[in-house]
Design a protein around this motif. Structure first.
Motif, PDB file in Angstrom:
ATOM      1  N   LYS A   1      71.751 -28.387  10.270  1.00  0.00           N
ATOM      2  CA  LYS A   1      70.837 -27.772   9.214  1.00  0.00           C
ATOM      3  C   LYS A   1      70.558 -28.770   8.336  1.00  0.00           C
ATOM      4  CE  LYS A   1      69.959 -23.620   6.709  1.00  0.00           C
ATOM      5  NZ  LYS A   1      70.555 -22.499   6.180  1.00  0.00           N
ATOM      6  N   PHE A   2      69.325 -28.983   8.096  1.00  0.00           N
ATOM      7  CA  PHE A   2      68.843 -29.799   7.183  1.00  0.00           C
ATOM      8  C   PHE A   2      67.834 -29.185   6.273  1.00  0.00           C
ATOM      9  CE2 PHE A   2      70.390 -32.640  10.395  1.00  0.00           C
ATOM     10  CZ  PHE A   2      70.851 -33.552   9.935  1.00  0.00           C
ATOM     11  N   GLU A   3      68.089 -29.719   5.174  1.00  0.00           N
ATOM     12  CA  GLU A   3      66.876 -28.966   3.991  1.00  0.00           C
ATOM     13  C   GLU A   3      66.078 -29.974   3.339  1.00  0.00           C
ATOM     14  OE1 GLU A   3      68.972 -26.644   0.975  1.00  0.00           O
ATOM     15  OE2 GLU A   3      70.131 -28.433   0.321  1.00  0.00           O
ATOM     16  N   LEU A   4      64.825 -29.692   3.194  1.00  0.00           N
ATOM     17  CA  LEU A   4      63.713 -30.482   2.396  1.00  0.00           C
ATOM     18  C   LEU A   4      63.631 -29.766   1.139  1.00  0.00           C
ATOM     19  CD1 LEU A   4      61.585 -32.812   1.978  1.00  0.00           C
ATOM     20  CD2 LEU A   4      60.045 -31.234   2.998  1.00  0.00           C
ATOM     21  N   VAL A   5      63.864 -30.595  -0.187  1.00  0.00           N
ATOM     22  CA  VAL A   5      63.799 -30.025  -1.587  1.00  0.00           C
ATOM     23  C   VAL A   5      62.755 -31.143  -2.137  1.00  0.00           C
ATOM     24  CG1 VAL A   5      64.773 -29.423  -3.792  1.00  0.00           C
ATOM     25  CG2 VAL A   5      66.059 -29.072  -1.585  1.00  0.00           C
ATOM     26  N   ILE A   6      61.758 -30.441  -2.634  1.00  0.00           N
ATOM     27  CA  ILE A   6      60.548 -31.124  -3.603  1.00  0.00           C
ATOM     28  C   ILE A   6      60.719 -31.004  -4.865  1.00  0.00           C
ATOM     29  CG2 ILE A   6      58.152 -31.915  -3.606  1.00  0.00           C
ATOM     30  CD1 ILE A   6      57.810 -30.929  -0.734  1.00  0.00           C
ATOM     31  N   ASN A   7      60.828 -32.156  -5.902  1.00  0.00           N
ATOM     32  CA  ASN A   7      60.612 -31.693  -7.135  1.00  0.00           C
ATOM     33  C   ASN A   7      59.218 -32.023  -7.575  1.00  0.00           C
ATOM     34  OD1 ASN A   7      60.906 -32.130 -10.075  1.00  0.00           O
ATOM     35  ND2 ASN A   7      62.985 -32.400 -10.007  1.00  0.00           N
ATOM     36  N   LEU A   8      58.537 -30.991  -7.698  1.00  0.00           N
ATOM     37  CA  LEU A   8      56.964 -31.022  -8.027  1.00  0.00           C
ATOM     38  C   LEU A   8      56.950 -31.574  -9.400  1.00  0.00           C
ATOM     39  CD1 LEU A   8      54.569 -30.424  -6.410  1.00  0.00           C
ATOM     40  CD2 LEU A   8      54.270 -27.972  -7.254  1.00  0.00           C
ATOM     41  N   LYS A   9      57.603 -31.219 -10.400  1.00  0.00           N
ATOM     42  CA  LYS A   9      57.532 -31.599 -11.871  1.00  0.00           C
ATOM     43  C   LYS A   9      57.620 -33.251 -11.903  1.00  0.00           C
ATOM     44  CE  LYS A   9      59.811 -31.296 -16.206  1.00  0.00           C
ATOM     45  NZ  LYS A   9      61.063 -30.758 -16.780  1.00  0.00           N
ATOM     46  N   THR A  10      58.280 -33.710 -10.778  1.00  0.00           N
ATOM     47  CA  THR A  10      58.458 -35.249 -10.688  1.00  0.00           C
ATOM     48  C   THR A  10      57.427 -35.780 -10.302  1.00  0.00           C
ATOM     49  OG1 THR A  10      60.949 -35.246 -10.870  1.00  0.00           O
ATOM     50  CG2 THR A  10      59.694 -37.209 -10.063  1.00  0.00           C
ATOM     51  N   ALA A  11      56.733 -35.299  -9.264  1.00  0.00           N
ATOM     52  CA  ALA A  11      55.598 -35.660  -8.522  1.00  0.00           C
ATOM     53  C   ALA A  11      54.360 -35.708  -9.477  1.00  0.00           C
ATOM     54  CB  ALA A  11      55.301 -34.967  -7.300  1.00  0.00           C
ATOM     55  N   ARG A  12      54.266 -34.645 -10.264  1.00  0.00           N
ATOM     56  CA  ARG A  12      53.169 -34.552 -11.115  1.00  0.00           C
ATOM     57  C   ARG A  12      53.338 -35.514 -12.085  1.00  0.00           C
ATOM     58  NH1 ARG A  12      53.813 -28.204 -11.641  1.00  0.00           N
ATOM     59  NH2 ARG A  12      52.361 -27.425  -9.897  1.00  0.00           N
ATOM     60  N   SER A  13      54.618 -35.720 -12.660  1.00  0.00           N
ATOM     61  CA  SER A  13      54.741 -36.748 -13.847  1.00  0.00           C
ATOM     62  C   SER A  13      54.425 -38.094 -13.460  1.00  0.00           C
ATOM     63  CB  SER A  13      56.252 -36.830 -14.227  1.00  0.00           C
ATOM     64  OG  SER A  13      57.182 -37.365 -13.438  1.00  0.00           O
ATOM     65  N   ILE A  14      54.439 -38.592 -12.244  1.00  0.00           N
ATOM     66  CA  ILE A  14      54.216 -40.016 -11.596  1.00  0.00           C
ATOM     67  C   ILE A  14      52.937 -39.963 -10.941  1.00  0.00           C
ATOM     68  CG2 ILE A  14      56.545 -40.526 -11.285  1.00  0.00           C
ATOM     69  CD1 ILE A  14      56.196 -40.150  -8.421  1.00  0.00           C
ATOM     70  N   GLY A  15      51.992 -38.914 -11.039  1.00  0.00           N
ATOM     71  CA  GLY A  15      50.864 -38.680 -10.585  1.00  0.00           C
ATOM     72  C   GLY A  15      50.467 -38.552  -9.182  1.00  0.00           C
ATOM     73  N   LEU A  16      51.564 -38.269  -8.262  1.00  0.00           N
ATOM     74  CA  LEU A  16      51.682 -38.198  -6.688  1.00  0.00           C
ATOM     75  C   LEU A  16      51.404 -36.962  -6.341  1.00  0.00           C
ATOM     76  CD1 LEU A  16      52.421 -39.674  -4.136  1.00  0.00           C
ATOM     77  CD2 LEU A  16      54.782 -38.636  -4.491  1.00  0.00           C
TER      78      LEU A  16
END
Length: 87
Positions: free
Chosen positions: A57-72
């Motif tokens: 069992k694998f999981e994907l966790v995305i940090n949207l706050k970090t993505a926004r801070s680097i403009g991604l």
């Protein structure tokens, strides 16, 4: 951009601490599986007789706050596939 500089990890705790994303084994799920191994050994099974297992069992966790801070920008499709999104 150098992706080896801490933007991704295999453990969800890193994403929770600011890494862009993590994708790896669900450590809580795997810990429960390990408990079954421990029980077998305590009941007398030789460790050498137990099969070697891989994570299932694998999981994907995305940090949207970090993505926004680097403009991604992160696509909606990827966000919907994530097991957890940190905002």
């Amino acid at each position: 951009m150098d992706w080896s500089s801490g933007f991704r990890s295999a453990w969800r705790e890193f994403a929770a601490s600011g890494a862009l994303l993590s994708y790896g084994p669900d450590r809580i799920f795997e810990a429960k599986r390990i408990a079954g191994y421990v029980q077998k050994v305590l009941n007398g099974t030789k460790p050498a007789d137990l099969p070697i297992e891989q994570p299932v069992k694998f999981e994907l966790v995305i940090n949207l706050k970090t993505a926004r801070s680097i403009g991604l920008p992160i696509s909606l499709e990827l966000l919907l596939r994530a097991d957890d999104v940190i905002e």
